[in-house]
Design a protein around this motif. Structure first.
Motif, PDB file in Angstrom:
ATOM      1  N   TYR A 355       0.811  -1.213   0.000  1.00 17.04           N
ATOM      2  CA  TYR A 355       0.000   0.000   0.000  1.00 17.04           C
ATOM      3  C   TYR A 355       0.848   1.269   0.000  1.00 17.04           C
ATOM      4  CZ  TYR A 355      -3.883  -3.112   1.102  1.00 17.04           C
ATOM      5  OH  TYR A 355      -4.821  -4.113   1.059  1.00 17.04           O
ATOM      6  N   ILE A 359       1.630   1.405  -4.047  1.00 19.92           N
ATOM      7  CA  ILE A 359       0.460   2.159  -4.507  1.00 19.92           C
ATOM      8  C   ILE A 359       0.643   3.653  -4.246  1.00 19.92           C
ATOM      9  CG2 ILE A 359      -2.016   2.498  -4.195  1.00 19.92           C
ATOM     10  CD1 ILE A 359      -2.201  -0.475  -3.471  1.00 19.92           C
ATOM     11  N   SER A 363       1.683   6.245  -7.256  1.00 22.59           N
ATOM     12  CA  SER A 363       0.803   7.334  -7.688  1.00 22.59           C
ATOM     13  C   SER A 363       1.463   8.687  -7.454  1.00 22.59           C
ATOM     14  CB  SER A 363      -0.528   7.268  -6.936  1.00 22.59           C
ATOM     15  OG  SER A 363      -0.330   7.442  -5.537  1.00 22.59           O
ATOM     16  N   VAL A 429      -7.152   0.389  -1.076  1.00 22.22           N
ATOM     17  CA  VAL A 429      -6.356   0.936  -2.175  1.00 22.22           C
ATOM     18  C   VAL A 429      -6.708   2.394  -2.499  1.00 22.22           C
ATOM     19  CG1 VAL A 429      -5.848   0.708  -4.646  1.00 22.22           C
ATOM     20  CG2 VAL A 429      -5.871  -1.324  -3.183  1.00 22.22           C
ATOM     21  N   LEU A 433      -4.028   5.487  -2.871  1.00 24.97           N
ATOM     22  CA  LEU A 433      -3.863   6.045  -4.217  1.00 24.97           C
ATOM     23  C   LEU A 433      -4.087   7.554  -4.198  1.00 24.97           C
ATOM     24  CD1 LEU A 433      -3.436   5.312  -7.245  1.00 24.97           C
ATOM     25  CD2 LEU A 433      -5.915   5.153  -7.428  1.00 24.97           C
TER      26      LEU A 433
END
Length: 527
Positions: A355, A359, A363, A429, A433
């Motif tokens: 995470y 992620i 991002s 998520v 993100l």
């Protein structure tokens, strides 16, 4: 025995990767010297430690005692110190010791911090764990210095076709090199790509093998993780030290961070001089020499220049204040967002680093690039970029709030509150993100805005000042958590005993007000 086997595999993999990389670099003439491969190896080892240990300190502290507030305080102390010390490390590298010695100090402190975690339970000797957190902060804050070393090496390769040393710094050779801004920007982009590759490599190693629940089926204890990180980073540091003669740094210079200290020192000295009744009379009686007058003139001119730069930085103060809330959300992401991973379905099979290190960081890196491509026709849209990032913070907190509401309802239905619920881990998520989008857009936008507002000699120091604001905001988070715990009782011993849903609603309101204030500041203050 399993630990020794794993360490052997990792060491062989590191040696193999380094060898292949060296051969590839040398033949392709992309990076054709060992010192660059050595720097990339050190980057990978630091990235591994950051992903396996520092990035999930909240998870580690909660593992031992489950004290949510104390774990969050410890994690935020390390995170805030790491941000505040970035400017300290930058000053050491550019003004005092040079980048090589600063990196040696930073990495040694990093290893020492992990070693203390390896030796002691975090709740047995709390004052000692604070020392470990300071050492970890000194270690992680050196990342920017390492990035600058790589950028400088790649830049030298593009100009001299090999990294700069004392031998090839011949003035006659330097006359024919390409020093254009376009070429320097290309070198910087290439260095950033390799820096990103090194970071991702360390993260993947951590997710696959160096984790309590590795994807490759390797389930390690925390002590084993610490030991692997210590061995890997120590090995790379020794190799880095061996490359001392291969690296050359130009003459040290004074960074603008010293401006504030000079201005403050000037006013303190002026105040003390006024307080000293005999200061003026004594100076008149003794007479002032011509040399002293010249020195006074130089000091006066220097003070005027410093004051002009300080005024420029203070003019951006409203923008720093609006960024303060971004730091608050970022601190929440590195603590409570990770804790929300508890009780989700398959939480005992997937490493939590997916995470925050894949992620969120993915991002944070990609979204600004996509944004730039989408808005390529618009110029000077830094304020819009920052606004989009701040709007992402609102949506991020809403997403975290909704997940926590459903998670708490599902946990109340469980007989064993440590068991998994039916809520999918994929629902975590979106908030990570969006957290990465917020950090990427606001950091990029504020850095570009800073460059557009200051003099040329201050342009490259925007990230240092941004890190300071982040550090102060994360320290404020600690005070906020303690106030809400004592006054409102929102935080219990564990996440399941707490009311994070109410805390997230509070953050939604704060982000919304901050977004409206920012729109007013960007519209009317900076036209």
């Amino acid at each position: 025995m399993d630990i020794l086997v794993l360490i052997s595999y990792l060491s062989l993999a590191a040696v193999g990767i380094s060898t292949v990389a060296y051969v590839y670099f040398d033949r392709k003439s992309f990076v054709n010297d060992r010192i660059v491969a050595i720097v990339l190896g050190l980057m990978i080892s630091r990235s591994l430690t950051n992903s396996a240990v520092v990035g999930i300190l909240m998870w580690y502290f909660s593992y031992y005692e489950g004290n949510l507030v104390l774990s969050a305080v410890f994690s935020n102390i390390q995170d805030s110190l790491s941000s505040l010390l970035v400017i300290f490390m930058a000053n050491l590298s550019d003004s005092f010791f040079g980048r090589f010695r600063t990196l040696l100090f930073s990495t040694t402190a990093y290893i020492g911090g992990v070693f203390l975690l390896y030796l002691f339970n975090p709740y047995d000797v709390k004052w000692l764990i604070v020392i470990a957190l300071v050492l970890l902060a000194l270690g992680t804050s050196g990342y920017k210095v390492l990035d600058e070393v790589l950028i400088e090496l790649v830049d030298d390769i593009d100009t001299l076709k090999k990294p700069a040393t004392l031998k090839n710094r011949d003035p006659e050779l330097m006359d024919n090199v390409d020093t254009s801004e376009e070429r320097k920007q290309l070198s910087k982009e290439r260095a950033e790509i390799w820096s990103r590759i090194a970071y991702v490599s360390g993260t993947i190693i951590a997710i696959l093998w160096v984790s309590p629940s590795g994807l490759a089926g390797v389930y390690l204890t925390w002590r084993a993780i610490f030991l692997i990180c210590i061995c890997f980073m120590t090995t790379q540091l020794i190799v880095f030290i061996r490359g001392y003669k291969l690296y050359y740094q130009e003459e040290l210079n004074q960074r603008p961070a010293m401006i504030f200290f000079r201005v403050i020192g000037h006013y303190i000295g002026k105040y003390l001089c006024k307080c000293d009744c005999g200061c003026t009379a004594k100076r008149k009686h003794s007479g002032t020499t011509q040399k002293a007058e010249g020195q006074d003139d130089r000091n006066a001119n220097l003070h005027k220049q410093d004051m002009a730069k300080v005024k420029i930085l203070l003019k951006i103060f409203p923008m720093w204040v609006s960024y303060f809330v971004v730091a608050l959300i970022s601190a929440t992401g590195s603590t409570f967002f990770i804790e929300q991973y508890s009780n989700l379905k398959t939480s005992n099979k997937l490493p939590v680093q997916i995470y925050n290190n894949l992620i969120q960081e993915g991002s944070k890196f990609l979204i600004p690039i996509i944004y730039k491509k989408v808005t390529c026709s618009r110029r000077n849209n830094q304020k819009v970029k920052i606004g989009v990032g701040m709007f992402c913070s609102i949506v991020c907190c809403i997403s975290a709030w909704q997940l926590e509401v459903h998670r708490l309802k599902a946990v109340k239905k469980l007989v064993d509150q440590n068991a998994n619920t039916s809520i999918s881990f994929l629902l975590l998520v979106p908030q990570f993100l969006l957290l990465g989008c917020m950090e990427g857009l606001t950091n990029d936008g504020l850095s570009e805005f800073f460059k557009s507002q200051v003099d040329k000699d201050l342009e490259k120091y925007g990230e240092d000042y941004i890190e300071v604001v982040l550090g102060v905001g994360k320290l404020f988070t600690i005070a906020l958590i303690l106030i809400f715990k004592s006054r409102l009782g929102w935080f219990g011993k564990t996440i399941n005993d707490s009311r994070l849903d109410k805390y997230y609603i509070f953050l939604v309101c704060v982000c919304s007000v901050n977004f409206l204030c920012y729109c007013c500041i960007a519209t009317f203050w900076f036209k």
